[in-house]
Design an enzyme around this catalytic site. Structure first.
Site, PDB file in Angstrom:
ATOM      1  N   ASP A  24      39.040  45.194  36.277  1.00 17.60           N
ATOM      2  CA  ASP A  24      38.891  44.890  37.704  1.00 17.60           C
ATOM      3  C   ASP A  24      37.528  45.351  38.236  1.00 17.60           C
ATOM      4  O   ASP A  24      36.947  46.310  37.729  1.00 17.60           O
ATOM      5  CB  ASP A  24      40.032  45.571  38.472  1.00 17.60           C
ATOM      6  CG  ASP A  24      40.195  44.996  39.867  1.00 17.60           C
ATOM      7  OD1 ASP A  24      39.704  43.878  40.128  1.00 17.60           O
ATOM      8  OD2 ASP A  24      40.817  45.674  40.710  1.00 17.60           O
ATOM      9  N   ASN A  72      46.050  35.238  40.701  1.00 15.14           N
ATOM     10  CA  ASN A  72      44.633  34.857  40.828  1.00 15.14           C
ATOM     11  C   ASN A  72      44.446  33.346  41.066  1.00 15.14           C
ATOM     12  O   ASN A  72      43.377  32.915  41.503  1.00 15.14           O
ATOM     13  CB  ASN A  72      43.822  35.281  39.596  1.00 15.14           C
ATOM     14  CG  ASN A  72      43.615  36.781  39.484  1.00 15.14           C
ATOM     15  OD1 ASN A  72      43.497  37.319  38.383  1.00 15.14           O
ATOM     16  ND2 ASN A  72      43.556  37.483  40.612  1.00 15.14           N
TER      17      ASN A  72
END
Ligand code: IPE
Ligand code: IPE
Ligand code: MG
Length: 247
Positions: A24, A72
């Protein structure tokens, strides 16, 4: 917390069999430099290559990289399509290296939702590396743990099994990760301290390591620090410490 320069990984010490990584912070890495988010993703994909190399060198048996979550898909179309392009490039460029290095490639997640050309590349890469004997590289693509567990439950019900025959092993084997060792260590970069739907069932006893370092900056040295931190953990699995003399 260890910091750079403190690296004293004991390579003969305990090395996790399976490491899961929530990669991330690509967007923030780019934005803090006034660059488009995709630049962060591009840098991030370079780090993937480095971390795979290091994992091979130190004898980790399996790594699972969270590259794209089910959630996502909600991102802007332009970002999703650039991520798909990067994935395509990675698979095209790395295939021969994966084969040569004896890596087994596999995926978890709803890969049938990915663009067809990528599905084809995944199929080819999986097939071409299936008989390899080295490290397993698992890409979590269009993956979320709740989605995986829900699909697993559907499979179990469809098989007509009786409730009393449902065991933890059966649930484990109904998941996309069937056959993989349980993760010993889950790393998340970028300062967020959550799992974001990653390997929820599988990580029941995983050690969690959170670092503020953004994924495009997560280099070999940072990885070594995470592994060194893992070596200092006492894993009890609900039991008593080995050293305990309680009776
Ligand atoms: C991780 O980086 C990569 C993916 C989720 C695809 P992000 O894109 O989430 O980066 P941040 O969290 O916005 O910085
Ligand atoms: C988790 O990161 C998914 C991947 C790294 C692929 P996100 O950036 O999507 O997670 P949240 O939104 O911060 O929880
Ligand atoms: Mg993020």
């Amino acid at each position: 917390m260890l910091s750079r320069g403190d690296n004293k990984l004991d390579i003969h010490g305990r090395i996790p069999s399976h490491v899961g990584i929530i990669m991330d912070g690509n967007g923030r890495w780019a934005e803090s430099r006034g660059l488009p988010r995709i630049e962060g993703h591009r840098r991030g994909s370079e780090r993937v290559k480095e971390i795979v190399e290091v994992s091979l060198d130190i004898g980790i048996k399996c790594i699972t990289l969270y590259a794209f979550s089910t959630e996502n898909w909600q991102r802007p179309k332009s970002e999703v399509s650039m991520l798909m392009k990067l994935l395509e490039l990675y698979l095209k460029n790395e295939l021969s290296k994966l084969v040569k290095k004896g890596i087994v490639f596999r995926t978890i997640g709803e890969t049938w939702r990915l663009p067809e050309n990528i599905q084809k590349l995944i199929k080819d890469t999986t097939e071409m590396t299936a008989s390899n004997k080295g490290m397993t590289l698992v890409a979590a693509l269009s993956y979320s743990s709740r989605n995986e567990i829900t699909r697993g439950i559907k499979k179990i019900i469809a098989s007509g099994i009786k409730p009393e025959e449902v065991t933890e092993d059966l649930v484990t084997s109904s998941l996309d990760t069937d056959g993989l060792p349980q993760p010993d260590l889950i790393i998340r970069t970028s300062g967020e301290r959550r799992l974001s739907n990653f390997l929820l069932w599988q990580s029941a006893y995983a050690e969690l390591y959170f670092t503020d370092v953004l994924w495009p900056d997560f280099d070999k040295e940072e990885f070594m620090l995470a592994l060194q931190d893992f070596q200092g953990r006492e894993r009890r699995f609900g039991s008593l410490p080995v050293s305990s003399n309680a009776s």
